[in-house]
Scaffold this motif. Structure first.
Motif, PDB file in Angstrom:
ATOM      1  N   TYR A  63       0.845  -1.193   0.000  1.00  0.00           N
ATOM      2  CA  TYR A  63       0.000   0.000   0.000  1.00  0.00           C
ATOM      3  C   TYR A  63       0.881   1.243   0.000  1.00  0.00           C
ATOM      4  O   TYR A  63       2.017   1.220   0.466  1.00  0.00           O
ATOM      5  CB  TYR A  63      -0.903   0.026   1.238  1.00  0.00           C
ATOM      6  N   TRP A  64       0.328   2.321  -0.509  1.00  0.00           N
ATOM      7  CA  TRP A  64       0.999   3.619  -0.520  1.00  0.00           C
ATOM      8  C   TRP A  64       0.053   4.628   0.094  1.00  0.00           C
ATOM      9  O   TRP A  64      -1.167   4.464   0.039  1.00  0.00           O
ATOM     10  CB  TRP A  64       1.359   4.013  -1.948  1.00  0.00           C
ATOM     11  N   TYR A  65       0.608   5.686   0.671  1.00  0.00           N
ATOM     12  CA  TYR A  65      -0.246   6.638   1.392  1.00  0.00           C
ATOM     13  C   TYR A  65       0.206   8.074   1.162  1.00  0.00           C
ATOM     14  O   TYR A  65       1.331   8.339   0.740  1.00  0.00           O
ATOM     15  CB  TYR A  65      -0.236   6.336   2.889  1.00  0.00           C
ATOM     16  N   GLN A  80       5.392   4.646   0.534  1.00  0.00           N
ATOM     17  CA  GLN A  80       4.965   3.262   0.727  1.00  0.00           C
ATOM     18  C   GLN A  80       4.763   2.980   2.216  1.00  0.00           C
ATOM     19  O   GLN A  80       5.568   3.394   3.055  1.00  0.00           O
ATOM     20  CB  GLN A  80       5.976   2.279   0.161  1.00  0.00           C
ATOM     21  N   VAL A  81       3.677   2.286   2.515  1.00  0.00           N
ATOM     22  CA  VAL A  81       3.437   1.815   3.872  1.00  0.00           C
ATOM     23  C   VAL A  81       4.485   0.734   4.144  1.00  0.00           C
ATOM     24  O   VAL A  81       4.658  -0.167   3.327  1.00  0.00           O
ATOM     25  CB  VAL A  81       2.011   1.228   4.012  1.00  0.00           C
ATOM     26  N   LEU A  83      -3.822  -2.278   8.169  1.00  0.00           N
ATOM     27  CA  LEU A  83      -3.653  -0.939   7.621  1.00  0.00           C
ATOM     28  C   LEU A  83      -4.361   0.085   8.516  1.00  0.00           C
ATOM     29  O   LEU A  83      -3.825   1.155   8.802  1.00  0.00           O
ATOM     30  CB  LEU A  83      -4.205  -0.896   6.192  1.00  0.00           C
ATOM     31  N   VAL A  90      -2.399   3.399  10.362  1.00  0.00           N
ATOM     32  CA  VAL A  90      -2.622   4.819  10.061  1.00  0.00           C
ATOM     33  C   VAL A  90      -2.825   5.683  11.304  1.00  0.00           C
ATOM     34  O   VAL A  90      -2.545   6.871  11.257  1.00  0.00           O
ATOM     35  CB  VAL A  90      -3.808   5.071   9.082  1.00  0.00           C
ATOM     36  N   CYS A 133      -4.925   5.867   1.740  1.00  0.00           N
ATOM     37  CA  CYS A 133      -4.085   4.747   1.323  1.00  0.00           C
ATOM     38  C   CYS A 133      -4.588   4.170  -0.001  1.00  0.00           C
ATOM     39  O   CYS A 133      -5.797   4.090  -0.230  1.00  0.00           O
ATOM     40  CB  CYS A 133      -4.105   3.651   2.382  1.00  0.00           C
TER      41      CYS A 133
END
Length: 104
Positions: A8-10, A32-33, A43, A47, A69
């Motif tokens: 995942y990316w945020y 990137q997470v 996830l 956060v 995300c």
């Protein structure tokens, strides 16, 4: 078929009182997470401290922040986030304003 591991990316999003509307807080591309964080939790769990940390660092705005995300590192414009954190109020506690194009 779904991949075994999903990255995942945020990005941190901001909705300022003086300039309403959700906007990214920071440059593109997305961050990137950390995969390690997803091995030990969800996830949604990850956060919360990220959002709180961002709120502690941002003292020049008054408004709200959230973490969005995505399943892709570079989602197409208008792609809705896969997951969005709850919003967090950020009261302005400083008179510092980050440099902008208008302040030359």
């Amino acid at each position: 078929m779904s991949p075994y591991w999903q990255s995942y990316w945020y990005q941190t999003m901001c909705n300022e009182d003086r300039n309403p509307g959700w906007k990214p807080l920071g440059p593109y591309p997305l961050n990137q997470v950390p995969n390690k964080a997803l091995v030990t939790g969800t996830l949604a769990d990850w956060v919360v401290p990220v959002r709180e940390g961002a709120a502690d660092e941002i003292d020049w705005i008054s408004g709200e922040i959230r973490i969005d995300c995505y399943k892709e590192a570079a989602p197409a414009l208008g792609t809705p986030p896969y997951f969005s954190s709850e919003t967090r109020e950020v009261p302005c506690i400083s008179y510092y304003f980050p440099p902008s194009e208008d302040n030359h």
